[in-house]
Design an enzyme around this catalytic site. Structure first.
Site, PDB file in Angstrom:
ATOM      1  N   LYS A 173       5.306  -0.307   9.062  1.00  0.00           N
ATOM      2  CA  LYS A 173       5.278   0.974   8.344  1.00  0.00           C
ATOM      3  C   LYS A 173       4.812   2.096   9.275  1.00  0.00           C
ATOM      4  CE  LYS A 173       5.437   3.946   4.960  1.00  0.00           C
ATOM      5  NZ  LYS A 173       4.767   3.805   3.668  1.00  0.00           N
ATOM      6  N   LYS A 241      -2.446  11.201   5.951  1.00  0.00           N
ATOM      7  CA  LYS A 241      -3.178   9.940   5.797  1.00  0.00           C
ATOM      8  C   LYS A 241      -2.499   8.836   6.586  1.00  0.00           C
ATOM      9  CE  LYS A 241      -2.473   6.957   2.687  1.00  0.00           C
ATOM     10  NZ  LYS A 241      -1.834   5.608   2.528  1.00  0.00           N
TER      11      LYS A 241
END
Length: 290
Positions: A173, A241
């Site tokens: 990811k 984030k």
């Protein structure tokens, strides 16, 4: 039909849980920090809601989780009234949160200590992908456990792949977010340049999107970028984030990410402009700021 728990009914989790119940046909128990949302989900999709993560996970075959960050994840797993208090022997915990590889390995060890299993399974495809059940799911875990979980994950996925042992899904990811960060900045600069040159950007995109410059971002974001509207999709706060996770891991493994670090700073500028909840394509708004 399996007995499934789903922890976290946010923008992504809410429709993912629905696909598990409706398309997958599984018996769901859901938990959300705001209990009213869990009750609404049950009224729409059936199943039951639980007062705590531990209660939701009790006797479940599969426990899915989609929360905000590492701290949230620890809270609903190994924290007080967390799922790992009741996670049964042989159960599989599937974490769809975008989190660190470090916490994935930590929870994998904690699950093994209980005789259970863990798969880190972050997703890509955004809110639309979750709602339409066509997410890409990048998994880390043991191959035999993955094969047991894959048919269940398929309910909300278009592509599901095993990337390696625990933590590998999260690392994949990170690769995904590195690609997106550089691509969106390039697209923003291209749109800014074309508009500054007086070009008809709809016509430009219609041509170049069929060639080597084409991308998912161009196809799905060019219209709203031309219109200077950024009030949908994957938020800048979420991207920052994710990029913080990426840059922290890069410092650990020695990878050099100059473009990613620069784009992260640019997203900081967008936040300062009031764009914390704008879509990530709002990098164009930064370039066009007067």
């Amino acid at each position: 039909m399996a007995k499934v728990a789903f922890i976290g009914l946010g923008v992504m989790g809410y429709p993912m849980a629905r696909h598990l119940a409706v398309k997958g046909g599984h018996d769901l128990t859901v938990y959300n920090r705001t209990s009213a949302k869990a009750e609404t989900w049950v009224s729409e999709n059936g199943g039951t809601s639980a007062a705590t993560p531990a209660e939701a996970a009790r006797d479940a075959d599969f426990v899915f989780c989609c929360v905000g960050n590492d701290d949230d994840l620890r809270s609903v797993t190994t924290g007080k009234d967390g799922t790992f208090e009741t996670l049964r022997t042989g159960a599989i915990f599937i974490d769809n949160t975008t989190a660190s590889a470090e916490v994935a390995r930590e929870l994998d060890a904690a699950a093994r200590a209980r005789g259970a299993h863990f798969i880190d399974a972050p997703v890509s495809g955004g809110q639309a992908g979750a709602e339409n059940g066509v997410l890409t799911v990048m998994c880390g875990g043991d191959p035999d456990v993955f094969e047991q979980a894959r048919p269940v994950i398929d309910a909300y996925a278009r592509m599901v792949g095993l990337m390696g042992p625990a933590g590998s899904g999260q690392l994949t990811k990170m690769v995904n977010q590195i690609c997106i960060a550089g691509l969106v900045q390039g697209l923003a600069e291209a749109m800014h340049f074309g508009k500054s040159a007086g070009l008809d950007m709809e016509a430009v995109v219609d041509v170049i999107s069929k060639g080597a410059a084409g991308s998912w971002q161009m196809e799905n974001r060019h219209k709203t970028m031309i219109a200077d509207t950024y009030d949908f999709g994957f938020a800048v706060d979420w991207m920052r984030k994710d990029l913080d996770i990426v840059l922290t891991e890069a410092r650990r493994n020695g990878a050099k990410l100059p473009v990613t670090a620069l784009v992260d700073q640019f997203y900081g500028d967008v936040q300062a402009m009031g764009g914390k909840r704008w879509d990530t394509s709002s990098l164009l708004a930064r370039l066009e700021k007067k």
